[in-house]
Design a protein around this motif. Structure first.
Motif, PDB file in Angstrom:
ATOM      1  N   VAL A 226       0.842  -1.202   0.000  1.00  0.00           N
ATOM      2  CA  VAL A 226       0.000   0.000   0.000  1.00  0.00           C
ATOM      3  C   VAL A 226       0.877   1.252   0.000  1.00  0.00           C
ATOM      4  O   VAL A 226       0.632   2.201  -0.738  1.00  0.00           O
ATOM      5  CB  VAL A 226      -0.965  -0.001   1.208  1.00  0.00           C
TER       6      VAL A 226
ATOM      7  N   SER B  61     -14.684   6.116   0.093  1.00  0.00           N
ATOM      8  CA  SER B  61     -13.917   6.486  -1.088  1.00  0.00           C
ATOM      9  C   SER B  61     -14.821   6.438  -2.308  1.00  0.00           C
ATOM     10  O   SER B  61     -15.953   5.988  -2.236  1.00  0.00           O
ATOM     11  CB  SER B  61     -12.746   5.516  -1.265  1.00  0.00           C
TER      12      SER B  61
ATOM     13  N   PHE C  49      -4.900   6.596   4.514  1.00  0.00           N
ATOM     14  CA  PHE C  49      -4.678   5.494   3.587  1.00  0.00           C
ATOM     15  C   PHE C  49      -5.988   4.785   3.286  1.00  0.00           C
ATOM     16  O   PHE C  49      -6.965   4.915   4.005  1.00  0.00           O
ATOM     17  CB  PHE C  49      -3.653   4.498   4.150  1.00  0.00           C
ATOM     18  N   ARG C  50      -5.972   4.031   2.192  1.00  0.00           N
ATOM     19  CA  ARG C  50      -7.135   3.248   1.808  1.00  0.00           C
ATOM     20  C   ARG C  50      -7.062   1.870   2.444  1.00  0.00           C
ATOM     21  O   ARG C  50      -6.028   1.228   2.454  1.00  0.00           O
ATOM     22  CB  ARG C  50      -7.188   3.086   0.291  1.00  0.00           C
TER      23      ARG C  50
ATOM     24  N   ARG D 108      -0.520   8.682   3.024  1.00  0.00           N
ATOM     25  CA  ARG D 108      -0.009  10.021   3.334  1.00  0.00           C
ATOM     26  C   ARG D 108       0.344  10.071   4.813  1.00  0.00           C
ATOM     27  O   ARG D 108      -0.384   9.546   5.642  1.00  0.00           O
ATOM     28  CB  ARG D 108      -1.047  11.094   3.025  1.00  0.00           C
TER      29      ARG D 108
ATOM     30  N   HIS E  25      -0.307   4.955  -1.884  1.00  0.00           N
ATOM     31  CA  HIS E  25      -1.653   5.137  -1.340  1.00  0.00           C
ATOM     32  C   HIS E  25      -1.658   5.519   0.136  1.00  0.00           C
ATOM     33  O   HIS E  25      -2.636   5.261   0.840  1.00  0.00           O
ATOM     34  CB  HIS E  25      -2.482   3.863  -1.529  1.00  0.00           C
TER      35      HIS E  25
ATOM     36  N   LYS F 213       2.451  12.604   0.611  1.00  0.00           N
ATOM     37  CA  LYS F 213       2.530  11.250   0.075  1.00  0.00           C
ATOM     38  C   LYS F 213       3.892  10.662   0.374  1.00  0.00           C
ATOM     39  O   LYS F 213       4.903  11.356   0.355  1.00  0.00           O
ATOM     40  CB  LYS F 213       2.336  11.260  -1.439  1.00  0.00           C
TER      41      LYS F 213
ATOM     42  N   ILE G 175     -11.442   5.139   3.233  1.00  0.00           N
ATOM     43  CA  ILE G 175     -10.252   5.938   3.462  1.00  0.00           C
ATOM     44  C   ILE G 175     -10.136   6.109   4.970  1.00  0.00           C
ATOM     45  O   ILE G 175     -11.050   6.622   5.613  1.00  0.00           O
ATOM     46  CB  ILE G 175     -10.347   7.326   2.777  1.00  0.00           C
TER      47      ILE G 175
END
Length: 100
Positions: free
Chosen positions: A27, A94, A55-56, A34, A32, A39, A61
């Motif tokens: 990830v 998301s 993050f996802r 921060r 994906h 980032k 999210i």
């Protein structure tokens, strides 16, 4: 006593956001994640208490603040003490892009 800093992939795994450390690293490497709004694509980046991660995870999210680095991957109740969920209740949804 917990360390002051820890690798981001290791922390995500210890906090039980991902089943394996390699999934957490994937990830991060994919860009994906921060850290404090910036980032990062380096799984070895050090993070610590006070850092905010975005993050996802699946279709959501996640936004969490690190409270502790921890020393091991313990039970879920112990892992929950490592962070403060900044989106309590439901996570921030998301966009629907067909990914699981």
């Amino acid at each position: 006593m917990a360390e002051d800093r820890i690798r981001i992939d290791k922390w995500l795994w210890q906090a039980r956001f991902f089943k394996t450390r390699s999934l957490a690293a994937g990830v991060v490497t994919a860009g994906h994640l921060r850290v404090n709004g910036d980032k990062t694509a380096k799984p070895g980046r050090a993070v610590g208490p006070g850092d905010v991660l975005t993050f996802r995870q699946a279709r959501d999210i996640r936004v969490v603040r690190i409270l502790e680095c921890g020393t091991r991957r313990g039970p879920a109740a112990e892992a929950r003490l490592l962070y403060d969920d900044l989106a309590p209740g439901d996570s921030v949804p998301s966009r629907a892009d067909g990914q699981e």
